[in-house]
Scaffold this active site. Structure first.
Site, PDB file in Angstrom:
ATOM      1  N   GLU A 193       2.124   4.685   5.201  1.00 48.49           N
ATOM      2  CA  GLU A 193       1.060   3.863   5.598  1.00 48.49           C
ATOM      3  C   GLU A 193       0.562   4.339   6.896  1.00 48.49           C
ATOM      4  O   GLU A 193      -0.679   4.404   6.999  1.00 48.49           O
ATOM      5  CB  GLU A 193       1.571   2.281   5.868  1.00 48.49           C
ATOM      6  CG  GLU A 193       1.868   1.736   4.703  1.00 48.49           C
ATOM      7  CD  GLU A 193       0.634   1.149   3.684  1.00 48.49           C
ATOM      8  OE1 GLU A 193      -0.165   1.464   4.214  1.00 48.49           O
ATOM      9  OE2 GLU A 193       0.649   0.477   2.805  1.00 48.49           O
ATOM     10  N   CYS A 204      -6.076 -12.325   0.904  1.00 48.29           N
ATOM     11  CA  CYS A 204      -6.756 -11.196   2.062  1.00 48.29           C
ATOM     12  C   CYS A 204      -7.879 -10.674   1.254  1.00 48.29           C
ATOM     13  O   CYS A 204      -8.345  -9.582   1.909  1.00 48.29           O
ATOM     14  CB  CYS A 204      -5.782 -10.546   2.598  1.00 48.29           C
ATOM     15  SG  CYS A 204      -4.548 -11.449   3.761  1.00 48.29           S
ATOM     16  N   LYS A 233       2.053  -3.139   8.602  1.00 54.41           N
ATOM     17  CA  LYS A 233       2.007  -4.464   8.709  1.00 54.41           C
ATOM     18  C   LYS A 233       2.975  -5.183   7.411  1.00 54.41           C
ATOM     19  O   LYS A 233       2.769  -4.937   6.251  1.00 54.41           O
ATOM     20  CB  LYS A 233       0.523  -4.878   8.314  1.00 54.41           C
ATOM     21  CG  LYS A 233       0.649  -6.392   8.393  1.00 54.41           C
ATOM     22  CD  LYS A 233      -0.791  -7.016   8.441  1.00 54.41           C
ATOM     23  CE  LYS A 233      -0.824  -8.599   8.418  1.00 54.41           C
ATOM     24  NZ  LYS A 233      -2.102  -9.139   8.263  1.00 54.41           N
ATOM     25  N   CYS A 285     -10.412  -9.303   8.029  1.00 52.00           N
ATOM     26  CA  CYS A 285      -9.621  -9.534   6.779  1.00 52.00           C
ATOM     27  C   CYS A 285     -10.522 -10.744   6.443  1.00 52.00           C
ATOM     28  O   CYS A 285     -11.396 -11.395   6.879  1.00 52.00           O
ATOM     29  CB  CYS A 285      -8.246  -9.881   7.199  1.00 52.00           C
ATOM     30  SG  CYS A 285      -7.248 -10.141   5.791  1.00 52.00           S
ATOM     31  N   LYS A 295       3.079  -4.010  13.131  1.00 53.79           N
ATOM     32  CA  LYS A 295       3.131  -5.347  12.911  1.00 53.79           C
ATOM     33  C   LYS A 295       4.166  -6.026  12.065  1.00 53.79           C
ATOM     34  O   LYS A 295       4.225  -5.616  10.896  1.00 53.79           O
ATOM     35  CB  LYS A 295       1.871  -5.880  13.044  1.00 53.79           C
ATOM     36  CG  LYS A 295       1.557  -7.392  12.759  1.00 53.79           C
ATOM     37  CD  LYS A 295       0.264  -7.774  12.363  1.00 53.79           C
ATOM     38  CE  LYS A 295       0.107  -9.179  12.225  1.00 53.79           C
ATOM     39  NZ  LYS A 295      -0.894  -9.946  11.400  1.00 53.79           N
ATOM     40  N   ARG A 317       1.802 -13.029   0.187  1.00 49.84           N
ATOM     41  CA  ARG A 317       1.320 -11.519   0.213  1.00 49.84           C
ATOM     42  C   ARG A 317       1.881 -10.390   0.059  1.00 49.84           C
ATOM     43  O   ARG A 317       1.865  -9.194   0.452  1.00 49.84           O
ATOM     44  CB  ARG A 317       0.667 -11.588   1.830  1.00 49.84           C
ATOM     45  CG  ARG A 317      -0.125 -12.830   2.236  1.00 49.84           C
ATOM     46  CD  ARG A 317      -1.133 -12.347   3.320  1.00 49.84           C
ATOM     47  NE  ARG A 317      -1.426 -13.315   4.156  1.00 49.84           N
ATOM     48  CZ  ARG A 317      -2.148 -14.358   3.898  1.00 49.84           C
ATOM     49  NH1 ARG A 317      -2.577 -14.457   2.496  1.00 49.84           N
ATOM     50  NH2 ARG A 317      -2.681 -15.228   4.910  1.00 49.84           N
ATOM     51  N   TYR A 342       0.085 -13.172  22.580  1.00 47.06           N
ATOM     52  CA  TYR A 342      -0.503 -14.466  23.114  1.00 47.06           C
ATOM     53  C   TYR A 342       0.167 -14.692  24.670  1.00 47.06           C
ATOM     54  O   TYR A 342      -0.337 -15.527  25.098  1.00 47.06           O
ATOM     55  CB  TYR A 342       0.043 -15.221  22.161  1.00 47.06           C
ATOM     56  CG  TYR A 342      -0.443 -15.229  20.679  1.00 47.06           C
ATOM     57  CD1 TYR A 342      -1.666 -15.349  20.368  1.00 47.06           C
ATOM     58  CD2 TYR A 342       0.430 -14.600  19.681  1.00 47.06           C
ATOM     59  CE1 TYR A 342      -2.122 -15.191  19.070  1.00 47.06           C
ATOM     60  CE2 TYR A 342      -0.137 -14.359  18.582  1.00 47.06           C
ATOM     61  CZ  TYR A 342      -1.254 -14.598  18.045  1.00 47.06           C
ATOM     62  OH  TYR A 342      -1.715 -14.228  17.016  1.00 47.06           O
ATOM     63  N   ARG A 346      -0.675 -18.636  10.735  1.00 48.82           N
ATOM     64  CA  ARG A 346      -1.120 -19.330   9.593  1.00 48.82           C
ATOM     65  C   ARG A 346      -1.752 -20.777   9.747  1.00 48.82           C
ATOM     66  O   ARG A 346      -2.824 -21.427   8.981  1.00 48.82           O
ATOM     67  CB  ARG A 346      -0.511 -19.084   8.365  1.00 48.82           C
ATOM     68  CG  ARG A 346      -0.619 -17.606   8.016  1.00 48.82           C
ATOM     69  CD  ARG A 346       0.344 -17.285   6.732  1.00 48.82           C
ATOM     70  NE  ARG A 346       0.115 -15.759   6.719  1.00 48.82           N
ATOM     71  CZ  ARG A 346       1.362 -15.182   5.855  1.00 48.82           C
ATOM     72  NH1 ARG A 346       1.964 -15.852   5.187  1.00 48.82           N
ATOM     73  NH2 ARG A 346       1.392 -13.830   5.761  1.00 48.82           N
ATOM     74  N   CYS A 386      -8.798 -13.587   4.749  1.00 44.64           N
ATOM     75  CA  CYS A 386      -7.589 -14.527   4.572  1.00 44.64           C
ATOM     76  C   CYS A 386      -8.246 -16.019   5.345  1.00 44.64           C
ATOM     77  O   CYS A 386      -7.749 -17.219   4.511  1.00 44.64           O
ATOM     78  CB  CYS A 386      -6.634 -14.477   4.585  1.00 44.64           C
ATOM     79  SG  CYS A 386      -5.946 -13.794   6.317  1.00 44.64           S
ATOM     80  N   SER A 408       2.523 -14.322  16.232  1.00 47.80           N
ATOM     81  CA  SER A 408       2.749 -15.788  16.573  1.00 47.80           C
ATOM     82  C   SER A 408       4.391 -16.326  16.436  1.00 47.80           C
ATOM     83  O   SER A 408       4.554 -17.218  17.228  1.00 47.80           O
ATOM     84  CB  SER A 408       1.914 -16.518  15.432  1.00 47.80           C
ATOM     85  OG  SER A 408       2.250 -16.237  14.509  1.00 47.80           O
TER      86      SER A 408
END
Ligand code: PBG
Ligand code: ZN
Length: 341
Positions: free
Chosen positions: A248, A145, A210, A135, A263, A232, A328, A220, A137, A289
């Site tokens: 998609e 992006c 997404k 990406c 996501k 976005r 994570y 971010r 971004c 996140s």
């Protein structure tokens, strides 16, 4: 079974066969529960996202993501090795460039931070699967992006830069590239460019469904990639749309994606299940996140049992149909699974 053998209550209400049927019988001991468990997490299911930055001896904690840091290459190698030693299959790399500009040039610089990180990890740990986020971004000064015009992000101009980025990652040795920009045709453009560059064996994990999600907030901050103006929503999906999510997914499958991703994970578990049912591809879910940060924040306050809530969260994502969980928590969960009951 003949109806003569059934109790009258069972005949009257099939399925409601108490007291003969007692579901608690199979929950009586840890061993019994293990015996009948339908969903089991394995460290091999996990992909561990990592943030790479320039410099040496940098390990900069990311405030909204306790336990996560931006790493310079030296520390990155140690962190990746730790994850690998715990049985985690793959890392997903995000780069923090030295300079940002309008076209995100470091994203496709052969000597960029991510290209160097890929090469270093693959030479130190050839068996660890290295996935790169594709990406712009993190690399653009405007934080969008793709290529920004007065009219918003230019889809087709962005495709070329995404393809160049993906090829540069593959040149550095990436096993999998993961386009996340939500540009139409990005998987096809990347697949074609990889093949033209002789990278037929490099796989594509598509961020297929997404959503434009508030749950990317901590990321971010971590990746210093918040858009400077606007949002976005003109390219990421409206989270209210499940049928569009299937389109998609179909689109990315048709363009040659090897792995399809949904996501975020938790607010979109229905989409994980629908993706699982509609496609034979491996399905990945990104436990993003914000999902990590919420749990960490509650745990830091003593409001929730972090270990149990983490395993429950990840089990739910797997039960919904994910083969691959990007999280994570990868290291923490791999450790917890050693002593899980
Ligand atoms: C880059 C990208 C983002 C995430 C993964 N790749 C941020 C965004 O789209 O705004 C989010 C990951 C997370 O929140 O953990 N486009
Ligand atoms: Zn992006």
């Amino acid at each position: 079974m003949s109806s003569l053998l059934r109790s009258s209550s069972e005949t009257a209400a099939p399925g409601a066969a108490f007291p003969r049927v007692r579901l608690r019988r199979l929950r009586r001991s840890p061993a019994m529960r293990r015996l009948v468990r339908e969903t089991t997490l394995n460290p091999a299911d996990f992909v561990y996202p990592l943030f790479v930055t320039h410099g040496r001896d940098v390990r900069l904690p990311i405030e909204p993501m306790p336990g996560q840091s931006q790493f310079s290459l030296d520390h990155l190698l140690a962190e990746a090795a730790e994850a690998a030693a715990l049985g985690v299959s793959a890392v997903l790399l995000f780069g923090i460039p030295e300079h940002k500009d309008a076209l995100g040039t470091e994203a496709y610089d052969p000597n960029g931070v991510i290209q160097e990180a890929v090469a270093a990890i693959k030479s130190a740990m050839p068996d660890l699967v290295v996935i790169t986020d594709v990406c712009l971004c993190e690399y653009t000064d405007h934080g969008h992006c793709g290529v920004l015009t007065d009219d918003g992000v230019d889809n087709d101009a962005t495709l070329e830069l995404l393809a160049r980025s993906a090829v540069s990652h593959a040149d550095a040795g990436a096993d999998v590239v993961a386009p996340s920009a939500m540009m139409d045709g990005q998987v096809a453009a990347i697949r074609r460019a990889l093949d033209d560059a002789g990278h037929q064996e490099t796989a594509v994990m598509a961020y297929a469904s997404k959503a434009a999600s508030a749950y990317y907030g901590p990321f971010r901050i971590a990746a210093e990639s918040a858009p400077r103006s606007g949002d976005r929503r003109a390219y990421q999906m409206d989270g209210a749309n499940a049928r569009e999510a299937l389109r998609e997914l179909e689109q990315d499958a048709a363009e040659g994606a090897d792995i399809l991703m949904v996501k975020p994970a938790l607010p979109y578990l229905d989409l994980v299940t629908r993706a699982r049912e509609a496609f034979a591809h491996p399905i990945a879910a990104y436990n993003v996140s914000g999902e990590y940060a919420m749990l960490k924040a509650a745990a830091a306050n003593g409001w929730i049992d972090e270990r149990a809530a983490m395993l429950e969260m990840l089990t739910g994502i797997k039960r919904a149909g994910a083969d691959i969980i990007i999280t994570y928590f990868a290291k923490d969960a791999a450790k917890a699974l050693r002593s899980a009951d």
